[in-house]
Design an enzyme around this catalytic site. Structure first.
Site, short mmCIF file in Angstrom:
data_model
loop_
_atom_site.label_atom_id
_atom_site.label_comp_id
_atom_site.label_asym_id
_atom_site.label_seq_id
_atom_site.Cartn_x
_atom_site.Cartn_y
_atom_site.Cartn_z
N CYS A 126 -36.99 -9.12 7.07
CA CYS A 126 -36.39 -9.90 5.97
C CYS A 126 -35.40 -8.97 5.28
CB CYS A 126 -37.46 -10.32 4.97
SG CYS A 126 -38.75 -11.32 5.67
N ARG A 168 -30.78 -10.15 9.04
CA ARG A 168 -32.16 -9.68 9.17
C ARG A 168 -33.17 -10.81 9.22
NH1 ARG A 168 -32.58 -4.27 7.45
NH2 ARG A 168 -34.74 -4.64 6.89
N TRP A 171 -37.30 -13.89 7.38
CA TRP A 171 -37.74 -14.20 8.73
C TRP A 171 -39.24 -14.39 8.61
CZ3 TRP A 171 -41.15 -12.15 12.35
CH2 TRP A 171 -41.05 -12.69 13.64
N ASN A 186 -40.32 -7.45 1.97
CA ASN A 186 -40.01 -7.32 3.39
C ASN A 186 -41.14 -6.52 4.02
OD1 ASN A 186 -38.84 -7.07 5.92
ND2 ASN A 186 -37.63 -5.28 5.34
N GLY A 187 -41.75 -7.05 5.08
CA GLY A 187 -42.83 -6.32 5.75
C GLY A 187 -44.04 -7.22 5.94
N GLU A 215 -31.52 -7.27 31.22
CA GLU A 215 -30.63 -7.42 30.06
C GLU A 215 -29.88 -8.73 30.11
OE1 GLU A 215 -30.40 -6.21 27.33
OE2 GLU A 215 -28.42 -6.67 26.56
N LYS A 238 -30.14 -11.55 27.13
CA LYS A 238 -28.95 -12.06 26.44
C LYS A 238 -28.92 -13.58 26.48
CE LYS A 238 -27.83 -9.42 24.36
NZ LYS A 238 -28.68 -8.27 24.54
N GLU A 252 -31.98 -15.38 24.51
CA GLU A 252 -32.09 -15.23 23.04
C GLU A 252 -30.98 -15.97 22.29
OE1 GLU A 252 -31.60 -11.38 21.20
OE2 GLU A 252 -30.33 -10.69 22.81
N HIS A 299 -42.46 -11.67 46.85
CA HIS A 299 -43.89 -11.58 46.46
C HIS A 299 -44.27 -12.66 45.47
CE1 HIS A 299 -44.14 -7.83 48.63
NE2 HIS A 299 -43.03 -7.44 48.04
N LYS A 301 -31.99 -9.50 13.37
CA LYS A 301 -31.32 -8.36 13.98
C LYS A 301 -32.21 -7.12 14.01
CE LYS A 301 -27.92 -6.08 15.75
NZ LYS A 301 -27.53 -6.37 17.16
C1 AGP Z 1 -31.24 -7.50 21.70
O1 AGP Z 1 -30.17 -8.37 21.98
C2 AGP Z 1 -32.27 -8.12 20.81
N1 AGP Z 1 -31.68 -8.58 19.61
C3 AGP Z 1 -33.50 -7.26 20.59
O2 AGP Z 1 -34.21 -7.26 21.81
C4 AGP Z 1 -33.26 -5.79 20.19
O3 AGP Z 1 -32.67 -5.09 21.25
C5 AGP Z 1 -34.62 -5.16 19.87
O4 AGP Z 1 -35.19 -5.85 18.79
C6 AGP Z 1 -34.53 -3.66 19.57
O5 AGP Z 1 -33.76 -3.46 18.43
P1 AGP Z 1 -33.29 -1.95 18.09
O6 AGP Z 1 -32.40 -1.49 19.20
O7 AGP Z 1 -32.59 -2.07 16.77
O8 AGP Z 1 -34.53 -1.10 18.00
#
Ligand code: AGP
Length: 612
Positions: A2, A27, A74, A100-101, A485, A489, A492, A508, A607
């Protein structure tokens, strides 16, 4: 996960809190709200949904006053709703809190407070905080907050205002970042630097278990025992403030196109005057001496999400060039698996934000085992950067899009350079080979630019497949992580189910998924596993899968098999993930746009994952 903001001073409270929340929205954006002290009352405006909803409400019904707190959420405990939105208050609306937390013991606290007839209105963990402060308040708000902190377990940062002491904001942090900005006749607090630097460059990073009292003209810090802490403010670099979308429709697209510049800036910073090679080749400023680095016998990389994928590429590079056994862990697993850590090990934490709770915990786990921790981080002065023994900054600039792009390829650049540097220290690579490899690394920005200029080809592919319900991404060797990756992408930001797999694993089980409705992205640049990958592509073809191939320019054969081919310029296999990443990022982006989704703020995500 958050974002919290607090302000006391002479500016319009709606404007200054909203300005801070706009910078924190990345965030978390399930709900937002502010609380202000005005005419002896706490007045609150809050709403579910993105910050724009709250901004529209405040536009119609602004609050007045010069002290307030704000929050963008969040959801962890309690669904996104009006009642669960922050700020949260005590029984009689005399105390307001933004948090936040996670408060891990909130249920037991809530039960005892309910028994003491406290009135709860939400399902959040946060709400126990104002009620605890209310319970302990005996004429001293700071003491009531301190006593409450002693009851809370978990990781948290929160800010408190109260009509009982209306001229101050109190904020605390325990394992969750909190920044204080020092102004003239005004002070503020925020979850991260971005929101503070919009108002002042004079900052104090609150340390663990510290509490700060902000008035218009003072900031006083005490530790959990109530002892005064003297800490001089840091003057931050004003350049860090600039965030603008530069005419792009989304931050993610801007950041995709920034990648050549980011890599070039890192080349300029780390390789200037280092070519032609000489014995003083030293691309990083590390506390670890070269002799200590040369003795490293084992490396454990831990990270999350995209950073974990970068770590998996790093494993291939380090084992190939340095012949050092390298493990790569997902942080949330690493921190609980009681890893066998031997002397001579080096832990590497990779994180864009430097605030990911699981990676912070993994870092602390490694330090308990007395091994050195090197972190590869983007955000300057972040928690991971501060708690590591050594830091390699990737200098990618502010990354606002929730889907990481430029930070990923900057992480790959750092890992590529680190593996070459370590290889030299271990006398495994001569100056001639090192010079040749560094020269290839320096060609990457131009090659990235060539890829980005052919974005229209990706748009055409996106048009063909944006309605698909599932995707498969296949890669081998150093591009197996590229498949992971690419899948991340896509899923998400487009919400399409996507899986990344090592192509050799298809037979497999997963090959059962292949049919004429399934798009399969096959990553097969020139390299040591190219022929093996061609066989895997044939397996997909034989089962009528829709093949989207990523291949090296000049590979005509693959065009006869695949339904679509995107070519990348020729480059060493070890560097190919840096180029492969770009079409994967653009494919995910354009599919999400065609699906009409919010690319920069995808649902359920944030983020920076600062809770476990
Ligand atoms: C990546 O596109 C995602 N938003 C997420 O997996 C991110 O990479 C992950 O939360 C790690 O974040 P960081 O690199 O800030 O530790």
């Amino acid at each position: 996960m958050c974002g919290i903001i607090g302000y006391i001073g002479q500016r319009d409270i709606n404007t200054v809190l909203l300005a801070g929340l706009w910078k924190l929205e990345y965030r978390g954006y399930d709900s937002a709200g502010i609380a202000v002290i005005c005419d002896g009352e706490i007045r609150i405006r809050k709403s579910i949904g993105k910050l724009k909803v709250l901004a529209d409400i405040l536009d119609k019904e602004p609050l007045s006053g010069n002290i307030g707190i704000g929050h963008t959420r969040w959801a962890t405990h309690g669904e996104p709703s009006q009642e669960n939105a922050h700020p949260q208050v005590d029984c009689n609306n005399t105390i307001a809190v933004v948090h936040n937390g996670i408060i891990e013991n909130y249920l037991s606290l809530k039960e005892s407070l309910v028994r003491e007839r406290h009135l709860f209105r939400s399902f959040t963990d946060t709400e126990v905080i104002p009620h605890l402060i209310e319970k302990y308040y005996n004429g001293d708000l700071l003491e009531a907050v301190r006593l409450s902190m002693n009851k809370l377990s978990g990781a948290y940062a929160f800010a408190v205002i109260s009509i009982r002491e209306p001229d101050k904001i109190i904020c605390v942090q325990k394992n969750v970042p909190l920044i204080i900005g020092i102004g003239e006749g005004e002070n503020l607090l925020s979850s991260d630097m971005l929101a503070v630097l919009g108002l002042t460059r004079k900052v104090i990073v609150l340390e663990n278990n510290e509490m700060a009292t902000l008035t218009r003209d003072s900031v006083q810090i005490v530790d959990i025992e109530g002892n005064e802490v003297i800490r001089n403010p840091t003057i931050m670099d004003g350049k860090a403030i600039k965030i603008d979308i530069a005419g792009y429709p989304h931050f993610m697209l801007k950041e995709i196109h920034e990648q050549p510049k980011v890599i070039q800036q890192n080349i300029d910073k780390r390789l200037k005057n280092q070519i032609p090679m000489n014995s003083t080749f030293q691309p990083f400023e590390l506390g670890l001496s070269e002799s200590e680095l040369a003795k490293v016998g084992r490396i454990i990389i831990q990270a999350c999400g995209t950073s974990w994928h970068a770590g998996k590429v790093g494993k291939y590079l380090i084992e190939k060039f340095c012949r050092i056994h390298t493990e790569v862990d997902i942080s949330s697993e690493f921190r609980y698996r009681n890893p066998v850590i031997s002397g001579g090990s080096l832990a590497i934490a990779i994180s864009q934000s430097g605030e990911t709770a699981d990676t912070i915990a993994g870092l602390r786990e490694a330090k308990i085992s007395f091994i050195r921790v090197l972190s590869i981080v983007n955000v300057i002065n972040s928690t991971i950067a501060r708690e590591s023994d050594d830091v390699i900054y990737i200098n990618a600039g502010n990354e606002i899009g929730v889907a990481s792009t430029k930070a990923y390829t900057a992480q790959l650049f750092a890992l590529s350079l680190f593996s070459l540097y370590l290889s030299k220290l271990k006398w495994l690579m001569g100056e001639e080979e090192l010079t040749a490899r560094l020269s290839k690394l320096m060609e990457i920005p131009d090659k990235m630019q060539q890829v980005l200029q052919r974005e229209s080809e990706i748009i055409n592919i996106a048009h063909k497949y944006y309605k698909a319900r599932n995707f498969l991404f296949l890669g081998r060797g150093v591009n197996y992580p590229s498949a992971l990756e690419g899948a991340l992408k896509l899923k998400e930001i487009s919400y399409i189910h996507a899986t990344g797999l090592p192509a050799g694993e298809m037979k497999h089980g997963p090959i059962a998924l292949i049919d004429d409705q399934l798009p399969v992205v096959c990553i097969n640049p020139k390299g040591s596993v190219h022929e093996k990958m061609m066989s895997n592509i044939q397996e997909v073809k034989a089962r009528k899968g829709k093949i989207i191939a990523i291949a090296t320019e000049g590979n005509v054969e693959i065009a006869n098999i695949a339904d679509d081919v995107f070519y990348i310029p020729d480059c060493p296999e070890s560097l190919s993930p840096m180029l492969v990443a770009l079409p994967l990022q653009m494919l995910a982006y354009h599919i999400a746009v065609l699906r009409g989704l919010d690319v920069d703020k995808p649902r359920n995500l944030a983020k920076s994952v600062t809770v476990e």
